[in-house]
Design a protein around this motif. Structure first.
Motif, PDB file in Angstrom:
ATOM      1  N   ILE A  16       2.048   1.971  -3.614  1.00  0.00           N
ATOM      2  CA  ILE A  16       0.827   2.395  -4.363  1.00  0.00           C
ATOM      3  C   ILE A  16       0.317   3.834  -3.926  1.00  0.00           C
ATOM      4  CG2 ILE A  16      -1.552   1.843  -5.041  1.00  0.00           C
ATOM      5  CD1 ILE A  16       0.345  -0.176  -6.230  1.00  0.00           C
ATOM      6  N   ILE A  76      -1.859   4.679 -12.309  1.00  0.00           N
ATOM      7  CA  ILE A  76      -1.351   3.375 -12.276  1.00  0.00           C
ATOM      8  C   ILE A  76      -2.091   2.673 -13.449  1.00  0.00           C
ATOM      9  CG2 ILE A  76      -1.134   0.907 -11.102  1.00  0.00           C
ATOM     10  CD1 ILE A  76      -0.923   2.617  -8.607  1.00  0.00           C
ATOM     11  N   CYS A 100       3.030   3.164 -14.571  1.00  0.00           N
ATOM     12  CA  CYS A 100       2.336   4.105 -14.350  1.00  0.00           C
ATOM     13  C   CYS A 100       2.668   5.115 -15.334  1.00  0.00           C
ATOM     14  CB  CYS A 100       2.622   4.529 -12.963  1.00  0.00           C
ATOM     15  SG  CYS A 100       4.277   4.751 -12.274  1.00  0.00           S
ATOM     16  N   VAL A 156       5.317  -2.644 -12.191  1.00  0.00           N
ATOM     17  CA  VAL A 156       4.434  -1.785 -11.895  1.00  0.00           C
ATOM     18  C   VAL A 156       4.564  -0.662 -13.318  1.00  0.00           C
ATOM     19  CG1 VAL A 156       3.377   0.042 -10.798  1.00  0.00           C
ATOM     20  CG2 VAL A 156       4.393  -1.733  -9.723  1.00  0.00           C
ATOM     21  N   SER A 215       0.787  -1.264  -0.100  1.00  0.00           N
ATOM     22  CA  SER A 215       0.013  -0.043   0.033  1.00  0.00           C
ATOM     23  C   SER A 215       0.795   1.120   0.143  1.00  0.00           C
ATOM     24  CB  SER A 215      -0.931   0.143   1.201  1.00  0.00           C
ATOM     25  OG  SER A 215      -0.272  -0.089   2.396  1.00  0.00           O
ATOM     26  N   LEU A 219      -0.341  -3.736 -13.036  1.00  0.00           N
ATOM     27  CA  LEU A 219       0.525  -4.461 -11.921  1.00  0.00           C
ATOM     28  C   LEU A 219       0.790  -5.977 -12.645  1.00  0.00           C
ATOM     29  CD1 LEU A 219      -1.405  -3.610  -8.677  1.00  0.00           C
ATOM     30  CD2 LEU A 219       0.713  -2.517  -9.754  1.00  0.00           C
TER      31      LEU A 219
END
Length: 259
Positions: free
Chosen positions: A214, A224, A257, A255, A211, A227
């Motif tokens: 993110i 984002i 983004c 990831v 968390s 994943l």
């Protein structure tokens, strides 16, 4: 831990890391993490990119062979020295610079994309590194990175195996941040004669929760997109049996983004 200390650790790690990885003993990179990373990477042909925490340049060179115009930075002068030497021998147009991920020596809105392969979890100020990646990207540019999976690479982790060869993992202290805990290890696929000759890597670790990652990306302004948790198929495990453990837990988190 300050960045001078961090650079010292990685300069000490560099000679053994370069020798072993170039000899093909970084199997989790070569047979799992990097192939998966490039599977999800958007087309970068003709785009200007920055590779953050490039090490000796292995993945940077792969980016360049995809047609990207690449700058690359690392805090270790020995890694950069080795990467520059390789660039002179096999030119791909890559510019390497000794620099910190938390203070990139580039103007705002300089790059179409940014990458970082297995670097960010080893930084003391990860939020600043993410902010810097955002700063140097052009609007609409993407940032794709891989890190150790924070849910499974926790401050306490132990692999267990029964008599039948079944593998499982104990994990703990997930919510306990690590602020420079030194981990010692060496590539498990290396032969004993090299393990006995070369020093183990000593790597500072700065564990954060999923968390945290993110929310940090969101807080600096990223959206984002994707994943990804790489998973070795049966053929990969047959080729490299030590990858079997990565079929039980996810070793890596990737990831993508966008600014």
């Amino acid at each position: 831990m300050n960045e001078t200390e961090l650079a010292s650790y990685w300069n000490n790690n560099a000679p053994a890391w370069i020798e072993l990885s170039r000899a093909g003993y970084d199997i989790y990179r070569d047979y799992l993490n990097t192939p998966a990373f490039f599977t999800i990477l958007p087309d970068v042909k003709g785009l200007k990119g920055i590779d953050i925490g490039c090490g000796e340049g292995h993945n940077t060179r792969l980016l360049a062979t995809k047609g990207a115009i690449v700058d690359a930075i690392d805090i270790s002068s020995l890694f950069i020295e080795s990467a520059i030497k390789m660039e002179k021998e096999y030119p791909l147009g890559i510019r390497y610079t000794v620099a910190s991920a938390t203070k990139l020596p580039f103007n705002n809105d300089s790059f179409d994309f940014a990458t970082s392969f297995m670097c960010l979890m080893d930084l003391p100020d990860q939020e600043q590194a993410v902010s810097e990646a955002y700063r140097v990207l052009k609007p609409g540019g993407f940032f794709q990175f891989s890190i150790e999976h924070p849910c499974f690479k926790t401050p306490y982790q132990r692999k267990v195996e029964n008599a039948q060869g079944d593998i499982a993992f104990e994990v703990g202290n997930y919510f306990k941040s690590a602020n420079g805990t030194i981990e010692e290890w060496i590539f498990g696929d290396a032969p004993d004669e090299l393990k006995n000759r070369l020093p183990k890597f000593r790597i500072p670790n700065f564990h954060r929760t999923l968390s945290w990652w993110i929310n940090t990306l969101i807080s600096v302004g990223f959206s984002i997109e994707l994943l990804h948790e790489p998973y070795p198929d049966e053929e990969a495990v047959l080729n490299k049996p030590k990858l079997k453990a990565a079929r039980e837990i996810s070793y890596f988190l990737q990831v993508r983004c966008r600014k």
